[in-house]
Design a protein around this motif. Structure first.
Motif, mmCIF file in Angstrom:
data_model
loop_
_atom_site.group_PDB
_atom_site.id
_atom_site.type_symbol
_atom_site.label_atom_id
_atom_site.label_comp_id
_atom_site.label_asym_id
_atom_site.label_seq_id
_atom_site.Cartn_x
_atom_site.Cartn_y
_atom_site.Cartn_z
ATOM 1 N N ASP A 183 -48.453 -8.634 -8.523
ATOM 2 C CA ASP A 183 -47.705 -9.125 -9.686
ATOM 3 C C ASP A 183 -46.745 -8.062 -10.222
ATOM 4 O O ASP A 183 -45.618 -8.374 -10.611
ATOM 5 C CB ASP A 183 -48.660 -9.572 -10.793
ATOM 6 C CG ASP A 183 -49.379 -10.863 -10.450
ATOM 7 O OD1 ASP A 183 -48.912 -11.574 -9.545
ATOM 8 O OD2 ASP A 183 -50.401 -11.152 -11.101
ATOM 9 N N THR A 184 -47.188 -6.805 -10.220
ATOM 10 C CA THR A 184 -46.323 -5.723 -10.669
ATOM 11 C C THR A 184 -45.127 -5.564 -9.731
ATOM 12 O O THR A 184 -43.984 -5.391 -10.179
ATOM 13 C CB THR A 184 -47.118 -4.408 -10.747
ATOM 14 O OG1 THR A 184 -48.226 -4.595 -11.621
ATOM 15 C CG2 THR A 184 -46.259 -3.267 -11.244
ATOM 16 N N ALA A 185 -45.359 -5.635 -8.435
ATOM 17 C CA ALA A 185 -44.264 -5.524 -7.466
ATOM 18 C C ALA A 185 -43.290 -6.688 -7.629
ATOM 19 O O ALA A 185 -42.064 -6.494 -7.586
ATOM 20 C CB ALA A 185 -44.827 -5.480 -6.053
ATOM 21 N N ASP A 186 -43.813 -7.894 -7.833
ATOM 22 C CA ASP A 186 -42.949 -9.056 -8.057
ATOM 23 C C ASP A 186 -42.080 -8.864 -9.301
ATOM 24 O O ASP A 186 -40.890 -9.176 -9.295
ATOM 25 C CB ASP A 186 -43.784 -10.325 -8.226
ATOM 26 C CG ASP A 186 -44.404 -10.788 -6.925
ATOM 27 O OD1 ASP A 186 -43.945 -10.343 -5.854
ATOM 28 O OD2 ASP A 186 -45.332 -11.613 -6.993
ATOM 29 N N THR A 187 -42.670 -8.361 -10.351
ATOM 30 C CA THR A 187 -41.934 -8.146 -11.590
ATOM 31 C C THR A 187 -40.842 -7.098 -11.409
ATOM 32 O O THR A 187 -39.713 -7.268 -11.882
ATOM 33 C CB THR A 187 -42.893 -7.717 -12.709
ATOM 34 O OG1 THR A 187 -43.905 -8.719 -12.847
ATOM 35 C CG2 THR A 187 -42.175 -7.538 -14.027
ATOM 36 N N CYS A 188 -41.157 -6.017 -10.710
ATOM 37 C CA CYS A 188 -40.152 -4.975 -10.478
ATOM 38 C C CYS A 188 -38.991 -5.494 -9.641
ATOM 39 O O CYS A 188 -37.822 -5.199 -9.932
ATOM 40 C CB CYS A 188 -40.797 -3.770 -9.799
ATOM 41 S SG CYS A 188 -41.911 -2.854 -10.865
ATOM 42 N N VAL A 189 -39.280 -6.268 -8.628
ATOM 43 C CA VAL A 189 -38.213 -6.842 -7.794
ATOM 44 C C VAL A 189 -37.367 -7.806 -8.613
ATOM 45 O O VAL A 189 -36.139 -7.810 -8.521
ATOM 46 C CB VAL A 189 -38.808 -7.528 -6.546
ATOM 47 C CG1 VAL A 189 -37.764 -8.350 -5.812
ATOM 48 C CG2 VAL A 189 -39.410 -6.496 -5.616
ATOM 49 N N ALA A 190 -38.006 -8.625 -9.434
ATOM 50 C CA ALA A 190 -37.260 -9.570 -10.271
ATOM 51 C C ALA A 190 -36.374 -8.834 -11.267
ATOM 52 O O ALA A 190 -35.225 -9.233 -11.499
ATOM 53 C CB ALA A 190 -38.224 -10.498 -11.000
ATOM 54 N N LEU A 191 -36.868 -7.758 -11.870
ATOM 55 C CA LEU A 191 -36.056 -6.984 -12.801
ATOM 56 C C LEU A 191 -34.871 -6.323 -12.095
ATOM 57 O O LEU A 191 -33.755 -6.305 -12.617
ATOM 58 C CB LEU A 191 -36.910 -5.925 -13.493
ATOM 59 C CG LEU A 191 -37.835 -6.445 -14.580
ATOM 60 C CD1 LEU A 191 -38.766 -5.327 -15.061
ATOM 61 C CD2 LEU A 191 -37.037 -6.998 -15.736
ATOM 62 N N LEU A 192 -35.099 -5.786 -10.899
ATOM 63 C CA LEU A 192 -34.006 -5.186 -10.137
ATOM 64 C C LEU A 192 -32.947 -6.227 -9.790
ATOM 65 O O LEU A 192 -31.746 -5.988 -9.950
ATOM 66 C CB LEU A 192 -34.539 -4.531 -8.866
ATOM 67 C CG LEU A 192 -33.481 -3.958 -7.922
ATOM 68 C CD1 LEU A 192 -32.730 -2.815 -8.592
ATOM 69 C CD2 LEU A 192 -34.126 -3.501 -6.630
ATOM 70 N N LEU A 193 -33.373 -7.389 -9.348
ATOM 71 C CA LEU A 193 -32.436 -8.456 -9.017
ATOM 72 C C LEU A 193 -31.647 -8.894 -10.245
ATOM 73 O O LEU A 193 -30.430 -9.088 -10.173
ATOM 74 C CB LEU A 193 -33.185 -9.653 -8.425
ATOM 75 C CG LEU A 193 -32.336 -10.846 -8.043
ATOM 76 C CD1 LEU A 193 -31.393 -10.476 -6.913
ATOM 77 C CD2 LEU A 193 -33.212 -12.004 -7.645
ATOM 78 N N THR A 194 -32.319 -9.011 -11.374
ATOM 79 C CA THR A 194 -31.634 -9.388 -12.611
ATOM 80 C C THR A 194 -30.593 -8.345 -13.003
ATOM 81 O O THR A 194 -29.464 -8.682 -13.373
ATOM 82 C CB THR A 194 -32.654 -9.554 -13.750
ATOM 83 O OG1 THR A 194 -33.624 -10.521 -13.350
ATOM 84 C CG2 THR A 194 -31.989 -9.988 -15.037
#
Length: 74
Positions: A52-63
């Motif tokens: 979940d943490t990795a997913d959140t970091c990837v989503a923030l980077l993409l945003t």
């Protein structure tokens, strides 16, 4: 003139490789989805937290990247 001929020959090869990749992916997905002896999922709370943490970091980077592109090009 020579470069155009090389590009025309490379296009069918690229299409063939793409189609082959799709075929392998579809067959692999069908085999995994239809097998009854495989279990899916991770039963570890810490592993779920890490994913979940990795997913959140990837989503923030993409945003962040999309926002930057939007501000540049509108």
């Amino acid at each position: 003139m020579r470069g155009a001929v090389g590009r025309r020959r490379a296009l069918p090869v690229a299409v063939g490789l793409t189609a082959g990749g799709w075929a392998i992916g579809l067959v692999t997905t069908a085999v995994v989805a239809s097998s009854t002896f495989l279990t899916f999922g991770i039963h570890s709370r810490s592993a779920h937290l890490m994913l979940d943490t990795a997913d959140t970091c990837v989503a923030l980077l993409l945003t962040y990247l999309l926002w930057g592109r939007f501000r540049r090009t509108r």
